[in-house]
Design an enzyme around this catalytic site. Structure first.
Site, PDB file in Angstrom:
ATOM      1  CB  THR A 279      -0.889   0.067   1.253  1.00  0.00           C
ATOM      2  OG1 THR A 279      -0.065   0.333   2.396  1.00  0.00           O
ATOM      3  CG2 THR A 279      -1.679  -1.207   1.443  1.00  0.00           C
ATOM      4  CG  ASP A 280       1.345   5.829  -1.190  1.00  0.00           C
ATOM      5  OD1 ASP A 280       2.277   6.018  -0.380  1.00  0.00           O
ATOM      6  OD2 ASP A 280       1.221   6.484  -2.239  1.00  0.00           O
ATOM      7  CE1 TYR A 281       5.077   6.282   6.205  1.00  0.00           C
ATOM      8  CE2 TYR A 281       3.107   7.203   7.215  1.00  0.00           C
ATOM      9  CZ  TYR A 281       4.421   6.788   7.315  1.00  0.00           C
ATOM     10  OH  TYR A 281       5.077   6.881   8.508  1.00  0.00           O
ATOM     11  CG  ASN A 282      -0.887   5.688   8.008  1.00  0.00           C
ATOM     12  OD1 ASN A 282      -0.910   4.602   8.569  1.00  0.00           O
ATOM     13  ND2 ASN A 282      -0.409   6.774   8.578  1.00  0.00           N
ATOM     14  CB  SER A 283      -3.450   3.840   1.448  1.00  0.00           C
ATOM     15  OG  SER A 283      -2.943   2.562   1.153  1.00  0.00           O
TER      16      SER A 283
END
Length: 748
Positions: A279-283
């Site tokens: 994932t992208d950051y915290n997505s």
């Protein structure tokens, strides 16, 4: 059939290579299965957890010992990398190494032009070389995974992350994405100086509504197939990209990290991807805010079931996955498959055998060949937009030059967005390079005028004007600071900020010739500034060696050859504007009435019933593919090998190109096609190929293209990828609108 000895040799070599690769793959798969069988559920879930190591703590060290971490972000020095790997290898139960990841986007220490600038080169070779160099420098510090290339199709310069993209065109993005992946990964991920690339952001992130970062998108499946997915497919199936990152946005209401159709049906089943999805950051947590998930536990369930192998930073897998499996909401097989992908990547990277950084190896960072490659990339990225009376290159009769503007000596901002590890102390600016390279023959007078790009303080305008009056020519460096583009840096207006335009306006009143150079991470609305300037050179953010590249371009040691990878609008209100839009029923004829032509108290009327803005006229400021040179090129004798083809044929296209000017230079010859009738509305034209051709003054060359008819395929009204028979127009030229053209037909 008879074969020559040479043919037989290559056949046997190919068979040997295939057999060797198959054996290596089987060996890795055997190792993956053997290790997987030893792992507890908690250790498996730990492999799916990526944490930020920027500020390491005893808590992080203990998590690694417990087998609760599979990858670390932002471990910023090799000593720390070795410390973390030592804990993972020697103090955890199974000794599984970590993958150390970092955003290495357009260079590590030696910073290359931003990706949008690299795309302007239309030269995949410099892109591949640039990512090779970035990989080599990053590898020395223990980084084995980068989150690049970004191959989002970007048609809106208000979106800050357009700087990381390859622009608005699908084909150009495919070519550049493949080149960057090959550069990062090399032929073997386990070789020194190879790092894993990451295809991002999956999918349609570049179409964020209003150009606002993280915003929603509503791209149809057919549009995804025709425009947004192809660069990802090429990067994976052709270049073997090792990893893929999901995007922040929800498309058609479904967040990318929870989109099972994209991650399992398209990515895994259709494309056969066996790498890691991160994932992208915290997505994953963002899916709760979107309203797609009730809470973090629900978000973790949906992401895992959709096919996300590893989550970046949010920790929802570690916190919730055991309970989800116990409740039957996530199957054990789902976890096992995710961990297989992660372990496979680690074996392919050779991390089990070689997890540590060699602290004694001689560094290649900032080596001369790295710097020269960055300089060449910068030179090829520059786009000459205007050159009135052939002001450029500067003549040897010029003895005094005024250097003015906030970007002339902006060593930090010159590197552009996502240059985490770049060092402004190593950046060579235009001011310093001009003084060093040409200071013996030319008197340079420097006055900043404005302290930075957003500066509205006009106190030093008078000094800048006095300097300009003393000079034979003014070199004015304008643009935007690095922080104004990139992630979370969207703009509603994309004009030059601060008092930069006013500075140019005042300098133009001196009647001295003005060369305006713009460093920016996006297309800016510079119609007024272009009119006020005698020459305009678009530099993007050119990186470490931007200064020497600018100096050599200005004095003719190098010749600009860049072409625009995005359309430049006149006004932000025209956005989205891009060259390959679908045909419409009422296109503008360009003879319609404009705002100032409407009489007072005019009767209500549709004013011509075509599609245009009353207040913006008809044309873009600069079209996709546009870019001038110091020389001129003449296109003639466009020829097609046949005008009727079957779907399996290859069309040979030739065109004569002549350098009709006075400088040896490169021209980017561009080939476009237009599908005249389709089962759905088709783009007015599409880039299908290009060539960089170098010609001496007066030299001519017949430029040949091989266009497989299969490249005309698209996803049609039935969502089937096919070449539909019918009439086509083929166009060749130096930009997307100034072209020669011929028609041909694809038979049923």
């Amino acid at each position: 059939m008879k074969y020559s000895y040479l043919s037989l040799f290559f056949i046997l070599l190919s068979c040997f290579q295939f057999t060797t690769c198959f054996a290596q793959d089987k060996k890795i798969e055997d190792k993956v299965e053997a290790l997987l069988a030893k792992m507890t559920l908690k250790e498996k879930i730990g492999q799916m957890n990526q944490l930020n190591g920027r500020m390491p703590s005893e808590k992080l060290y203990q998590q690694i010992r417990n087998g609760e971490v599979g990858s670390i972000l932002n471990a910023e020095n090799p000593e720390l990398v070795n410390q973390l790997q030592k804990i993972a290898k020697e103090e955890s139960t199974l000794g599984i190494p970590l993958v150390i990841a970092r955003d290495v986007i357009h260079g590590f220490k030696t910073i290359f032009p931003i990706p949008l600038g690299q795309a302007a080169s239309f030269d995949p070779e410099i892109v591949e070389i640039g990512s090779q160099i970035a990989a080599r420098e990053a590898y020395e510090k223990g980084i084995r995974w980068t989150f690049a290339p970004m191959m989002d199709i970007a048609r809106d310069s208000r979106w800050g992350r357009i700087a990381e993209s390859f622009g608005e065109d699908t084909y150009l993005s495919e070519i550049m994405a493949v080149a960057m992946v090959k550069g990062f990964q090399g032929k073997d991920l386990s070789n020194p100086a190879s790092i894993a690339a990451c295809a991002k952001h999956f999918i349609a992130y570049g179409a964020a509504e209003g150009g606002r970062d993280y915003n929603l998108t509503n791209i149809t499946q057919r549009q995804l197939r025709n425009f947004y997915l192809p660069p990802f497919e090429k990067a994976i199936r052709e270049a073997g990209c090792a990893t893929l990152m999901t995007s922040f946005n929800a498309n058609d209401g479904i967040p990318a990290s929870g989109n099972e159709f994209l991650l399992r049906t398209v990515l895994r089943k259709e494309w056969g991807f066996d790498g890691v999805v991160v994932t992208d950051y915290n997505s994953i947590r963002d899916m709760v805010r979107i309203g797609f998930s009730e809470d973090n536990k629900d978000a973790a369930m949906k992401a895992a079931n959709a096919g996300v192998d590893m989550e970046m930073a949010s920790g929802t897998y570690l916190q919730n996955m055991e309970a989800l499996i116990a409740e039957g909401k996530v199957e054990q097989k789902t976890i096992d498959d995710a961990v297989r992908n992660i372990l496979r990547l680690k074996y392919r990277l050779g991390l089990f055998e070689n997890p540590y950084v060699n602290l004694k190896v001689k560094s290649s960072i900032y080596s001369e060949n790295h710097l020269q490659a960055a300089k060449k990339a910068a030179e090829e990225s520059f786009v000459l937009l205007k050159n009135k009376n052939n002001l450029l290159p500067l003549k040897n009769t010029i003895k005094t030059i005024a250097i003015i503007g906030p970007m002339a000596d902006a060593s930090h901002d010159q590197m552009g967005t996502w240059a985490f590890d770049g060092e402004k102390g190593m950046t060579q600016t235009p001011l310093k390079a001009l003084q060093k390279q040409y200071g013996k023959d030319v008197k340079f007078i420097y006055e900043q005028g404005l302290a930075f790009s957003r500066d509205n303080n006009k106190t030093n305008f008078s000094k800048a004007i006095e300097v300009a009056k003393q000079a034979d020519v003014v070199l004015l460096f304008l643009g935007e600071e690095a922080i104004l583009s990139g992630e979370a840096h969207s703009l509603a207006e994309i004009n030059l900020k601060g008092a930069q335009s006013q500075l140019l306006e005042e300098l133009s009143k001196t009647r001295k010739p003005v060369v305006t150079m713009i460093m920016a991470g996006r297309a800016l609305t510079i119609e007024k500034e272009t009119a006020l300037s005698d020459a305009v050179l678009y530099l993007w953010h050119p990186g470490t060696m931007g200064g020497p590249a600018v100096a050599d371009i200005l004095f003719g040691k190098a010749v600009p050859s860049g072409k625009l990878p995005i359309t430049f609008p006149k006004y932000a209100g025209q956005i989205p504007v891009y060259y390959n839009h679908d045909k419409i029923g009422r296109p503008a004829k360009k003879t319609e009435i404009l705002l100032n032509d409407i009489p007072l108290e005019a009767k209500q009327s549709s004013l011509g019933t075509t599609s245009y803005y009353l207040d913006a006229a008809f044309d873009n400021l600069f079209d996709f593919g546009y870019g001038l040179s110091y020389t001129t090129f003449e296109y003639s004798n466009l020829s097609l090998s046949t005008d009727v083809l079957s779907k399996s044929d290859i069309l040979t296209v030739t065109v004569d190109l002549k350098n009709t000017g006075k400088f040896q230079a490169n021209e980017v010859v561009q080939l476009y096609t237009s599908d005249l009738v389709g089962s759905i509305a088709r783009p007015i034209k599409e880039l299908k190929d290009f060539r960089r051709i170098n010609l001496k003054p007066g030299e001519s060359k017949k430029v040949a293209f091989k266009l497989p008819v299969s490249k005309l395929a698209f996803w049609n009204i039935n969502n089937i990828q096919t070449v539909e028979p019918g009439k086509f127009t083929l166009m060749v030229g130096g930009n997307s609108y100034d072209v020669l053209q011929k028609d041909f037909t694809v038979a049923p």
